[in-house]
Design a protein around this motif. Structure first.
Motif, PDB file in Angstrom:
ATOM      1  N   SER A   7       0.793  -1.228   0.000  1.00  0.00           N
ATOM      2  CA  SER A   7       0.000   0.000   0.000  1.00  0.00           C
ATOM      3  C   SER A   7       0.828   1.282   0.000  1.00  0.00           C
ATOM      4  O   SER A   7       0.361   2.285  -0.553  1.00  0.00           O
ATOM      5  CB  SER A   7      -0.997   0.004   1.162  1.00  0.00           C
ATOM      6  OG  SER A   7      -0.333  -0.005   2.400  1.00  0.00           O
ATOM      7  N   ASP A  11      -0.708   4.327  -6.175  1.00  0.00           N
ATOM      8  CA  ASP A  11      -0.744   5.623  -6.856  1.00  0.00           C
ATOM      9  C   ASP A  11      -1.937   5.751  -7.803  1.00  0.00           C
ATOM     10  O   ASP A  11      -1.980   6.656  -8.626  1.00  0.00           O
ATOM     11  CB  ASP A  11       0.554   5.859  -7.619  1.00  0.00           C
ATOM     12  CG  ASP A  11       0.826   4.797  -8.679  1.00  0.00           C
ATOM     13  OD1 ASP A  11      -0.018   3.886  -8.880  1.00  0.00           O
ATOM     14  OD2 ASP A  11       1.877   4.873  -9.319  1.00  0.00           O
ATOM     15  N   ARG A  13      -6.410   4.816  -8.234  1.00  0.00           N
ATOM     16  CA  ARG A  13      -7.660   4.306  -7.660  1.00  0.00           C
ATOM     17  C   ARG A  13      -8.435   3.581  -8.751  1.00  0.00           C
ATOM     18  O   ARG A  13      -8.840   4.184  -9.738  1.00  0.00           O
ATOM     19  CB  ARG A  13      -8.511   5.432  -7.071  1.00  0.00           C
ATOM     20  CG  ARG A  13      -9.750   4.862  -6.389  1.00  0.00           C
ATOM     21  CD  ARG A  13     -10.364   5.779  -5.410  1.00  0.00           C
ATOM     22  NE  ARG A  13     -11.504   5.119  -4.749  1.00  0.00           N
ATOM     23  CZ  ARG A  13     -12.436   5.776  -4.109  1.00  0.00           C
ATOM     24  NH1 ARG A  13     -12.393   7.098  -4.011  1.00  0.00           N
ATOM     25  NH2 ARG A  13     -13.430   5.115  -3.548  1.00  0.00           N
ATOM     26  N   SER A  58      -5.693   3.876   0.385  1.00  0.00           N
ATOM     27  CA  SER A  58      -4.571   4.446   1.133  1.00  0.00           C
ATOM     28  C   SER A  58      -4.861   5.901   1.503  1.00  0.00           C
ATOM     29  O   SER A  58      -5.762   6.524   0.931  1.00  0.00           O
ATOM     30  CB  SER A  58      -3.293   4.364   0.286  1.00  0.00           C
ATOM     31  OG  SER A  58      -3.342   5.317  -0.771  1.00  0.00           O
ATOM     32  N   PRO A  59      -4.092   6.460   2.422  1.00  0.00           N
ATOM     33  CA  PRO A  59      -4.285   7.877   2.765  1.00  0.00           C
ATOM     34  C   PRO A  59      -4.142   8.807   1.552  1.00  0.00           C
ATOM     35  O   PRO A  59      -4.732   9.874   1.517  1.00  0.00           O
ATOM     36  CB  PRO A  59      -3.189   8.151   3.801  1.00  0.00           C
ATOM     37  CG  PRO A  59      -2.913   6.822   4.410  1.00  0.00           C
ATOM     38  CD  PRO A  59      -3.105   5.826   3.297  1.00  0.00           C
ATOM     39  N   ASP A  60      -3.364   8.378   0.569  1.00  0.00           N
ATOM     40  CA  ASP A  60      -3.194   9.182  -0.644  1.00  0.00           C
ATOM     41  C   ASP A  60      -4.296   8.935  -1.669  1.00  0.00           C
ATOM     42  O   ASP A  60      -4.255   9.489  -2.767  1.00  0.00           O
ATOM     43  CB  ASP A  60      -1.832   8.904  -1.275  1.00  0.00           C
ATOM     44  CG  ASP A  60      -0.685   9.375  -0.399  1.00  0.00           C
ATOM     45  OD1 ASP A  60      -0.879  10.334   0.378  1.00  0.00           O
ATOM     46  OD2 ASP A  60       0.402   8.781  -0.485  1.00  0.00           O
ATOM     47  N   GLY A  61      -5.249   8.059  -1.350  1.00  0.00           N
ATOM     48  CA  GLY A  61      -6.385   7.823  -2.234  1.00  0.00           C
ATOM     49  C   GLY A  61      -6.190   6.737  -3.276  1.00  0.00           C
ATOM     50  O   GLY A  61      -6.935   6.667  -4.241  1.00  0.00           O
ATOM     51  N   GLY A  62      -5.223   5.841  -3.098  1.00  0.00           N
ATOM     52  CA  GLY A  62      -5.000   4.757  -4.055  1.00  0.00           C
ATOM     53  C   GLY A  62      -5.367   3.409  -3.490  1.00  0.00           C
ATOM     54  O   GLY A  62      -5.394   3.216  -2.272  1.00  0.00           O
TER      55      GLY A  62
END
Length: 189
Positions: A7, A11, A13, A58-62
């Motif tokens: 995770s 990078d 979604r 993930s916190p980054d949106g992936g």
């Protein structure tokens, strides 16, 4: 078998729920897999007798990684296979580089069939997860069953493996990775 948390490398979604259709972008048309038809995010799912950590957002949106040459550290050990839950925006073949603890590096083929609806496995992978609908940014398209394939890459050396370098091929997406060793399988039997 050892599921690996990839995770930190996510990078892209590629999975959305019905209420968030416009928030993904697996491919150029921003299609996504339906979350309602896939395993629980963050849990372990067994696909073809291989356990995988099914991706949570993930916190980054992936929830997957688009291959752009990522270097992924692995638990150092002697393995026979890398198992992957992967999909490709078109069928793709490319090279991964297996990095061993002694400094040696081996190129191996990563082959992933097209995710597109009702496409058969071109490279003989197991259809790991098959959905019945495909998400578009503004609608849900029935009768379009995209797949996430369970594929594998051989680890030929009997030397401890320490990392893998993924190809620079953004058509290939990886959702999960597990390591398999006959030694682990035999010890569990």
């Amino acid at each position: 078998m050892i599921p690996v948390d990839i995770s930190p490398h996510f990078d892209n979604r590629g999975i959305t729920g019905r209420g968030e259709l416009s928030q993904g972008g697996f491919n150029i048309w921003d299609n996504t897999y339906p979350a309602e038809e896939l395993p629980t995010p963050g849990g372990v799912v067994e696909v073809g007798s291989a356990p995988f950590l099914f991706p949570a957002l993930s916190p980054d949106g992936g929830d997957n990684l688009r291959c752009v040459g990522q270097f992924i550290q692995l638990p150092v050990g002697r393995y026979d296979w890398l198992y992957l839950l992967a999909a490709s925006e078109r069928r793709s073949e490319d090279t991964v580089y297996l990095h061993y603890a002694d400094g040696s590096v081996d190129p191996e083929w990563l082959r992933v069939s097209d995710f597109w609806a009702e496409t058969p496995p071109h490279f003989g992978e197991e259809a790991g997860l098959r959905c019945t609908v495909l998400h578009y940014p503004r609608h849900v398209q029935p009768f379009m069953g995209p797949a996430i394939w369970r594929t594998r890459v051989p680890v030929p050396r009997e030397t401890p493996l320490s990392a893998v370098r993924l190809p620079d091929n953004p058509a290939i997406h990886i959702f999960a990775l597990s390591l398999a060793s006959h030694r682990l399988i035999e010890a569990a039997a």
